[in-house]
Design a protein around this motif. Sequence first.
Motif, short mmCIF file in Angstrom:
data_model
loop_
_atom_site.label_atom_id
_atom_site.label_comp_id
_atom_site.label_asym_id
_atom_site.label_seq_id
_atom_site.Cartn_x
_atom_site.Cartn_y
_atom_site.Cartn_z
N GLU A 234 -5.15 12.42 -6.09
CA GLU A 234 -3.68 12.98 -6.49
C GLU A 234 -3.36 11.94 -7.80
OE1 GLU A 234 -4.41 14.12 -2.41
OE2 GLU A 234 -4.31 12.27 -3.66
N GLU A 235 -3.60 10.73 -7.76
CA GLU A 235 -3.07 9.84 -8.76
C GLU A 235 -3.78 10.18 -10.22
OE1 GLU A 235 -3.28 5.75 -7.66
OE2 GLU A 235 -2.00 5.90 -6.02
N PRO B 149 2.60 17.11 -0.28
CA PRO B 149 3.16 15.66 -0.41
C PRO B 149 2.72 14.52 -1.19
CG PRO B 149 3.19 16.51 1.76
CD PRO B 149 2.03 17.28 0.72
N ALA B 150 1.22 14.35 -1.23
CA ALA B 150 0.77 13.45 -2.11
C ALA B 150 0.99 13.41 -3.24
CB ALA B 150 -0.60 13.01 -1.54
N LYS C 166 4.64 12.87 -4.54
CA LYS C 166 4.85 11.37 -4.53
C LYS C 166 4.49 10.84 -6.03
CE LYS C 166 4.19 7.08 -2.27
NZ LYS C 166 3.43 6.34 -1.56
N VAL C 167 3.45 11.38 -6.47
CA VAL C 167 3.08 11.04 -7.83
C VAL C 167 3.80 11.37 -8.74
CG1 VAL C 167 1.13 11.29 -9.35
CG2 VAL C 167 0.48 10.90 -7.20
N TRP C 168 4.21 13.03 -8.78
CA TRP C 168 5.28 13.45 -9.65
C TRP C 168 6.64 12.68 -9.60
CZ3 TRP C 168 6.45 16.02 -13.68
CH2 TRP C 168 7.52 16.94 -13.75
N ALA C 169 7.04 12.48 -8.50
CA ALA C 169 8.33 11.72 -8.28
C ALA C 169 8.18 10.38 -8.76
CB ALA C 169 8.54 11.76 -6.87
N GLU C 170 7.23 9.76 -8.78
CA GLU C 170 7.12 8.21 -9.27
C GLU C 170 7.19 8.33 -10.96
OE1 GLU C 170 7.18 4.26 -9.83
OE2 GLU C 170 7.44 5.46 -8.02
N ARG D 241 10.74 9.10 -12.13
CA ARG D 241 11.46 7.87 -11.87
C ARG D 241 11.36 6.74 -12.77
NH1 ARG D 241 11.65 2.82 -10.97
NH2 ARG D 241 9.17 2.44 -10.73
#
Length: 246
Positions: free
Chosen positions: A43-44, A107-108, A111-115, A118
């Motif tokens: 995902e990353e 979800p994984a 999380k990458v998108w959310a980071e 941010r």
Amino acid sequence: MEIARAAAALFVRQGLRATRAEDIAQAAGIAPRTFYRYFASKEEAVAPLYAAGAELCIQAVRGAPAGLSLPEAIRHAVEHTLSPGMRVSAASWEWVRTLIRLADASPALGKVWAEVCRTSEYALAETLAERLSRAGASGAMGATGVAEAAEPAGAAGPVDAAEPAGAAGSLRSAGAVRSAGDNVARPAAIPPQLRLAAAVAGAAIRVAVESWAATTSAPTGPDGPAALALRNLTALQNYAWPGNPA
């Protein structure tokens, strides 16, 4: 970025669940151990693509005409980066749609998108602070000369129509989007008022892109990401922006 492109192509073509890190490594022409040297998970691997789209917008804010206020500079950036044919092709926007949908379903990946969002929020706050700093320097030393000397050359070059949106670069950190040649000193601290403005503006743009991605609407017109973002930004219409006349 080649690894990120390979990962995105596989995610779009065969789905996130069916894609292994080893598949991405093979498509990128590298060994699996090399893949894991850069990314902890499959995902990353697409994080640089997510980040590059944000970087284009932030660069456009920085490169907006010096006479624009902060909210005008943000709207200028939206108009010049979220409209197909301006910075990213219509075909690339379809890549964006799929990758955003995948982030919503996983979800994984979410999380990458959310980071990335941010990190981009803080980078936008830095860029807004830099514009204020340049404006202050110009006012103290004269409107000509200083503004021209401090003004960056502009946003990154156009994204190739065959590439996923934002493939021109990656936002490796909040400081990465700062021009190395900027002669104006970085502000010691970003005022909370600016951080709040950047957070709201970033959310307005993010929600617009996510809302568009959830539909089948064309990337142009009244239901495209640019139009949605501009409408969302009206939430900041009465915000007391630093540097704006009362």
